[in-house]
Design an enzyme around this catalytic site. Structure first.
Site, PDB file in Angstrom:
ATOM      1  N   LEU B  34       5.565  -3.519  -1.462  1.00 59.42           N
ATOM      2  CA  LEU B  34       5.005  -2.992  -0.057  1.00 59.42           C
ATOM      3  C   LEU B  34       4.919  -1.278  -0.376  1.00 59.42           C
ATOM      4  O   LEU B  34       6.241  -0.742  -0.354  1.00 59.42           O
ATOM      5  CB  LEU B  34       5.893  -3.116   1.108  1.00 59.42           C
ATOM      6  N   TYR B  35       3.863  -0.824  -0.149  1.00 58.28           N
ATOM      7  CA  TYR B  35       3.745   0.537  -0.446  1.00 58.28           C
ATOM      8  C   TYR B  35       3.592   1.311   0.760  1.00 58.28           C
ATOM      9  O   TYR B  35       2.709   0.757   1.558  1.00 58.28           O
ATOM     10  CB  TYR B  35       2.695   0.998  -1.597  1.00 58.28           C
ATOM     11  N   PHE B  36       4.239   2.438   1.081  1.00 57.75           N
ATOM     12  CA  PHE B  36       4.262   3.064   2.604  1.00 57.75           C
ATOM     13  C   PHE B  36       3.612   4.582   2.307  1.00 57.75           C
ATOM     14  O   PHE B  36       3.855   5.143   1.214  1.00 57.75           O
ATOM     15  CB  PHE B  36       5.613   3.412   3.010  1.00 57.75           C
ATOM     16  N   ALA B 100       0.717   0.873   3.434  1.00 60.74           N
ATOM     17  CA  ALA B 100      -0.460   1.227   2.656  1.00 60.74           C
ATOM     18  C   ALA B 100      -1.056   0.254   1.920  1.00 60.74           C
ATOM     19  O   ALA B 100      -2.327   0.062   1.951  1.00 60.74           O
ATOM     20  CB  ALA B 100      -0.390   2.560   2.161  1.00 60.74           C
ATOM     21  N   ALA B 101      -0.318  -0.546   1.420  1.00 58.64           N
ATOM     22  CA  ALA B 101      -0.881  -1.707   0.473  1.00 58.64           C
ATOM     23  C   ALA B 101       0.220  -2.660  -0.201  1.00 58.64           C
ATOM     24  O   ALA B 101       1.457  -2.176   0.022  1.00 58.64           O
ATOM     25  CB  ALA B 101      -1.337  -1.116  -0.841  1.00 58.64           C
TER      26      ALA B 101
END
Lengths: 174, 174
Positions: B34-36, B100-101
């Site tokens: 999980l990208y923030f 974000a993604a």
């Protein structure tokens, strides 16, 4: 999760009073708490808190949301256990958060009804009592319970400031 | 800690080539990443990354600093193991960070000299090779080693974009 919390200066003999009310000692902990602030979002103004707590059983990152009512310190609280507090501190500082204060205390915990009572000896501030309840379906009911326990201990005046705020304000009360 | 990393699209038969060069398979992992991003500090512009990785042996929060040179993906990296990725995500979102993604991949790891070679099968992107070295006294020496290993595998063209960036740009290369 909402954590209902009422805090007060601990009057003399508080631990005996808790035991007389039916409280049972459940533990002792040493807390080394690092509080962070953000340059983007002043937590003192937004009434939030971001903390790394290091205690005997490990370290935790905790976020606390703004207080929910004018009478207590009840607020949303989210906590995660972390393996390495120093690495967590480095990540927070890399993200722009800065260490705002360190609070050290010795906490003695009692169980009373569904509440946890914490008698805290805070470095530089003195002795306090916190009555905490969490995880219930209705936090307003839990708030009533916490205030009733305070009243049962003969305490009518509660404090909404955090230890962090009390230290910042230099009210050491000694 | 500086992590030296060179990445390329994996040519056909890459795993056999690694073994022929003396590589030994050391593990297989499934990554759910999980990208923030932050509203205060656009990581795409600042070339930083904040990630929660969930894999078989647990979950980790990782901060990656900006890339250090024009040839590789080498950068400062700080990682902490976390007990509860969902609570960590809630804390990050409470602090203003936004998801974000999500990147999912299957990673097969090989050991070769002092490097770790990762053959990644990335959902929506295809197969990649990453050569990683970290913890050495001189990251410029490690960078040379990583580029030499790539050359030994017959790979001359490296990629500096992250999987996150590749997914965002929609270059799925298939």
């Amino acid at each position: 999760m909402i954590e209902v919390e009422v805090k007060a200066r601990a009057p003399p003999g508080i631990e005996e009073k808790i035991i007389n009310l039916g409280g049972a000692k459940i533990g002792e902990e040493t807390h080394h708490d690092l509080y962070f602030n953000s340059p983007y979002h002043d937590f003192a103004k937004s009434d939030e808190a971001l903390r790394i707590r290091i205690k005997e059983d490990g370290a935790y990152l905790t976020y606390k949301g703004p207080k929910l009512d004018p009478d207590t310190k009840s607020r949303r609280e989210v906590r995660v256990k972390i393996a390495d507090p120093l690495a967590m501190e480095t990540i927070l500082e890399s993200l722009g958060f800065s260490l705002a204060a360190v609070v050290k205390k010795r906490r003695t915990k009692y169980s009373l009804e569904e509440a946890v009572l914490c008698v805290d000896d805070v470095e530089g501030l003195g002795a306090f009592l916190e009555v905490e309840l969490s995880g219930g379906a209705d936090w307003q009911v839990q708030k009533r319970t916490a205030l009733d326990i305070m009243a049962g201990l003969g305490i009518s005046e509660s404090i909404r400031e955090s230890y962090l705020e009390l230290l910042a304000e230099g009210r050491d009360g000694r």
